[in-house]
Enzyme design. Sequence first.
Site, PDB file in Angstrom:
ATOM      1  N   HIS A 148      -8.717   1.100   2.720  1.00 52.80           N
ATOM      2  CA  HIS A 148      -8.432   0.426   1.463  1.00 52.80           C
ATOM      3  C   HIS A 148      -8.946   1.287   0.321  1.00 52.80           C
ATOM      4  O   HIS A 148     -10.072   1.778   0.347  1.00 52.80           O
ATOM      5  CB  HIS A 148      -9.122  -0.944   1.416  1.00 52.80           C
ATOM      6  N   LYS A 169      -9.140  -1.815  -9.172  1.00 51.49           N
ATOM      7  CA  LYS A 169      -8.859  -0.417  -8.853  1.00 51.49           C
ATOM      8  C   LYS A 169      -7.482   0.013  -9.335  1.00 51.49           C
ATOM      9  O   LYS A 169      -7.312   1.086  -9.918  1.00 51.49           O
ATOM     10  CB  LYS A 169      -8.961  -0.191  -7.336  1.00 51.49           C
ATOM     11  N   ASP A 187      -3.898   0.976  -2.602  1.00 50.34           N
ATOM     12  CA  ASP A 187      -4.168  -0.061  -1.612  1.00 50.34           C
ATOM     13  C   ASP A 187      -4.398   0.507  -0.215  1.00 50.34           C
ATOM     14  O   ASP A 187      -5.440   0.259   0.386  1.00 50.34           O
ATOM     15  CB  ASP A 187      -3.046  -1.104  -1.572  1.00 50.34           C
ATOM     16  N   ARG A 253     -29.637   5.584 -13.079  1.00 45.90           N
ATOM     17  CA  ARG A 253     -30.025   5.701 -14.480  1.00 45.90           C
ATOM     18  C   ARG A 253     -30.043   7.158 -14.941  1.00 45.90           C
ATOM     19  O   ARG A 253     -29.519   7.502 -15.991  1.00 45.90           O
ATOM     20  CB  ARG A 253     -31.417   5.071 -14.712  1.00 45.90           C
TER      21      ARG A 253
END
Length: 315
Positions: A148, A169, A187, A253
């Site tokens: 997927h 997506k 997909d 971060r």
Amino acid sequence: MNIIINTMKYVKSISIKSLINKFNFEVLYKGSSRNKITIPSLNRTGIELASKHNVFENLISAVLWSGNESKFLTQFNKKKILDAMKNVLALKPPVIIVTKAFKHIDLLKKLAKHYSTTILFSSMPSAQLYVTVAAWINEQMAEFRTVHGTLISVYGVGVLLQGESGVGKSEVALELVRKGHLFIADDAVDVANLADRLYGKPNAIANKFIEVRGLGILNIPRMLGIEKTQDSSNIDVIIELIVDDKKELQFERLGANLKTKVLEKVVIPYYKLPITPGRKMSDLIETAVIDLKLKQHGYNSADDYMSNYKKVNHK
């Protein structure tokens, strides 16, 4: 998420006819119709030409003869040239591809009739021929898994977008295509390990189509143009899109260390991006690709930042 939904081996053999059709080879001699390529390689037969004592009972890969093989044979008289060729033909290769640099084509054609080996001619240089034909044979015979995700080429980098169903997506992919990047698959992406590189292409059912919630199934080449699509790509990075409604997940971060993920035994750079209101994900994916390229070329923004931080704090 990296969800595997299917496994298949596309072909166990390749017909000589499909090889001819793919590369438009000239047929110098048509061998047996039963000839099949069953080994994913393009053999230069150095050992087989040099000695009749071979470790193989049969040679079931395609064979390429060009300038190097011609130079090797030219040092012998006609009888020894024929004997060397017979060493290979006796192993029953399904097909021998020759280029204009191979100077013994007429002798080869005469022998091929006895062994029923197909002989093909190509005007391509041997180096180009070796790369393109070997890559095609490997692709045709590779073991593919369907995962997927959505595959896009961004700045020439193959980006596999993954995430939960409905995360967006396809919508992000559509934005990227409208910005000039290339659509490959949505997909269902067929992936394979080819020489330790991850390779992806559309699943046959979903080829050229994208599903956008609220709109349904869309045909990308019909809507945006065939130039917006690409048949296949290496997969160079995996970017996972995640909705963090409760703000509980931990995200990068500084980005000092490039994270990785393993897919089909290949280690792939991996980014995890949170989807939040106000973020334009297509811009962030472009930025992630640029960041990856910089890291691969030895520049790390986080290291540069920390260097500045230390300089300021030591004044």
